[in-house]
Design a protein around this motif. Structure first.
Motif, mmCIF file in Angstrom:
data_model
loop_
_atom_site.group_PDB
_atom_site.id
_atom_site.type_symbol
_atom_site.label_atom_id
_atom_site.label_comp_id
_atom_site.label_asym_id
_atom_site.label_seq_id
_atom_site.Cartn_x
_atom_site.Cartn_y
_atom_site.Cartn_z
ATOM 1 N N GLU A 66 0.828 -1.209 0.000
ATOM 2 C CA GLU A 66 0.000 0.000 0.000
ATOM 3 C C GLU A 66 0.856 1.251 0.000
ATOM 4 O OE1 GLU A 66 -3.899 -1.635 2.511
ATOM 5 O OE2 GLU A 66 -2.304 -0.514 3.533
ATOM 6 N N LEU A 67 1.963 1.230 0.751
ATOM 7 C CA LEU A 67 2.807 2.418 0.829
ATOM 8 C C LEU A 67 3.473 2.697 -0.517
ATOM 9 C CD1 LEU A 67 3.830 4.692 2.617
ATOM 10 C CD2 LEU A 67 5.726 3.219 3.315
ATOM 11 N N GLU A 68 3.899 1.647 -1.205
ATOM 12 C CA GLU A 68 4.483 1.848 -2.538
ATOM 13 C C GLU A 68 3.452 2.459 -3.491
ATOM 14 O OE1 GLU A 68 7.830 -1.635 -3.096
ATOM 15 O OE2 GLU A 68 5.714 -2.237 -3.080
ATOM 16 N N ILE A 69 2.229 1.963 -3.426
ATOM 17 C CA ILE A 69 1.166 2.509 -4.274
ATOM 18 C C ILE A 69 0.883 3.958 -3.907
ATOM 19 C CG2 ILE A 69 -1.277 2.299 -4.874
ATOM 20 C CD1 ILE A 69 -0.901 -0.771 -4.452
ATOM 21 N N SER A 70 0.947 4.274 -2.604
ATOM 22 C CA SER A 70 0.760 5.663 -2.154
ATOM 23 C C SER A 70 1.808 6.575 -2.783
ATOM 24 C CB SER A 70 0.870 5.745 -0.628
ATOM 25 O OG SER A 70 -0.129 4.988 0.006
ATOM 26 N N LYS A 71 3.042 6.108 -2.824
ATOM 27 C CA LYS A 71 4.119 6.926 -3.387
ATOM 28 C C LYS A 71 3.925 7.144 -4.891
ATOM 29 C CE LYS A 71 7.493 5.496 0.112
ATOM 30 N NZ LYS A 71 8.715 4.705 0.386
ATOM 31 N N TYR A 72 3.513 6.097 -5.596
ATOM 32 C CA TYR A 72 3.227 6.259 -7.023
ATOM 33 C C TYR A 72 2.070 7.230 -7.240
ATOM 34 C CZ TYR A 72 6.398 2.640 -8.773
ATOM 35 O OH TYR A 72 7.515 1.933 -9.131
ATOM 36 N N THR A 73 1.058 7.138 -6.366
ATOM 37 C CA THR A 73 -0.092 8.055 -6.479
ATOM 38 C C THR A 73 0.356 9.489 -6.291
ATOM 39 O OG1 THR A 73 -1.542 6.319 -5.588
ATOM 40 C CG2 THR A 73 -2.399 8.564 -5.594
ATOM 41 N N TRP A 74 1.187 9.728 -5.265
ATOM 42 C CA TRP A 74 1.707 11.080 -5.050
ATOM 43 C C TRP A 74 2.467 11.568 -6.283
ATOM 44 C CZ3 TRP A 74 0.073 14.706 -2.279
ATOM 45 C CH2 TRP A 74 -0.243 14.585 -0.921
#
Length: 410
Positions: free
Chosen positions: A179-187
């Motif tokens: 989830e955190l990796e996806i959060s970073k891509y989203t940002w």
């Protein structure tokens, strides 16, 4: 300071419309008051065009007075208010207002939500000869009805928001990521599209950072945020974005509920993704997703000028009960919330919420985020959220028109 060039300042004509709206609602919400006295930086920005530390006095008639602690020079650059004065203490406000020719009225409509208890007591002690009455509803109603200038910004925000979540993010995320990796891509995608980073909440003590990234059963994880979508978050002290320990696995949903902000104005959108081909989505998940899309359509069809906000809520709840989706609708267990949407603008949690007891007529220019979601035990949460502008004839979505689950089969 004359060589500084500040772009995107709030036009004088826009500020005058905002003052007029506040004066429209003041006799109804605070009939005793002779004007509004505001303290929070966001309300100061709304009424002055400058996000400074200080206070602003809006009398029932005449030019407002902007009192500035810091920075006076910045306020002079950004705001077209004609009377901007520096001050050090609340006790300075009455003589400064009098000197400016707009003395404080004996009864003041105060922005009570903009002060802590400590500062409130300090204010009343410094201005003991004045009576304060709550003026928060005046500001809430004024900000709820957007001008064309505001709407133009929000339409652009919504277009970029939709493109980021629907067109670009699916190309860079895949099952197996945390989830955190996806959060970073989203940002990364959001910033490329112009997201300013600093989103705001109106409710005292509420915070937001990007939003919720919830893979699988994280969608039903206990949440301290006042919304239906659960999440694990980064850490107990930072329950936002997503967890580095939670992996988005094959054959499970991923819900990304993330706001987008430009020039201070937000749109809200939730996009659900599925890790696998469409034929791998269980019927239970598809049925729940289609139900949420139907509820968004039902609410949107009833969001029109003259309708009552609370009636829209009751219509949707009745339909959910009729179709057998009450359990899990708008959250499972303690995550269930008692609204189906909310106003949005300079804050994510704008006024009014679409909930019981908000018997407020809908007006052209209001903007709402509709977020019907459904929690499925052992699987996660599906659903939609989009931002809708109220027009003369009804509502229209400004965050895209494709509400289906996006399948990512990599």
């Amino acid at each position: 300071m004359s060589d500084l060039n500040i772009n995107n300042v709030v036009p004088r004509s826009e500020l005058e419309k905002r003052w007029a709206k506040c004066r429209r609602f003041l006799p109804e919400a605070a009939p005793e008051a002779g004007g509004l006295l505001c303290f929070s930086r966001l309300q100061i920005y709304y009424l002055s065009g400058s996000f400074v530390n200080g206070a602003i006095w809006l009398p029932l008639e005449g030019e407002p007075v902007l009192f500035v602690r810091k920075s006076y020079d910045r306020a002079k650059i950004e705001s077209s208010i004609k009377t901007i004065v520096p001050f050090k203490s609340f006790k300075d406000l009455p003589p400064l207002a009098k000197e400016a020719g707009r003395p404080l009225s004996k009864i003041l409509g105060a922005e009570t939500a903009g002060l802590t208890w400590q500062l409130g007591e300090m204010l009343t002690s410094r201005l003991s000869e004045y009576k304060f009455v709550p003026g928060d509803n005046v500001l809430a109603m004024a900000r709820a009805v957007k001008s064309e200038w505001e709407l133009e910004i929000m339409r652009e925000v919504g277009e970029r928001h939709n493109s980021a979540l629907v067109d670009v993010l699916p190309e860079v995320i895949e099952p197996g990521m945390t989830e955190l990796e996806i959060s970073k891509y989203t940002w990364n995608v959001f910033f490329e599209y112009g997201h300013e980073g600093n989103m705001r909440m109106q409710t005292f003590g509420s915070e937001i950072f990007l939003g919720h990234v919830s893979a699988g059963d994280s969608g039903n994880y206990p949440s301290s945020f006042d919304g239906p979508l659960g999440l694990r978050g980064v850490h107990p002290v930072s329950p936002y974005m997503g967890s580095a320990a939670k992996i988005w696995e094959k054959g499970s949903p991923l819900a990304v509920d993330a706001g987008f902000v430009m020039e201070g104005y937000h749109t809200d959108k939730t996009q659900v993704y599925w890790s696998g081909p469409k034929n791998s989505i269980p019927k239970e998940v598809l049925d729940a997703q289609l139900f949420c899309q139907d509820m968004q359509t039902l609410a949107a069809e009833n969001l029109k000028p003259g309708a009552i906000v609370s009636d829209v809520y009751e219509i949707v709840l009745a339909e959910a009960e009729k179709r057998g989706f009450s359990e899990g609708f708008m959250g499972l267990g303690d995550n269930k919330v008692s609204f189906i949407g909310h106003g949005i603008g300079l804050t994510v949690d704008g006024f009014p919420p679409i909930a019981r007891r908000f018997d407020i007529p809908i007006e052209k220019g209001m903007v709402f985020a509709l977020e019907p979601k459904h929690g499925i035990p052992g699987i996660g949460m599906v659903g939609v959220e989009n931002t809708f502008e109220i027009t003369e004839t009804g509502s229209r979505c400004i965050t895209g028109n494709n509400f289906d689950i996006i399948c990512i089969d990599k």
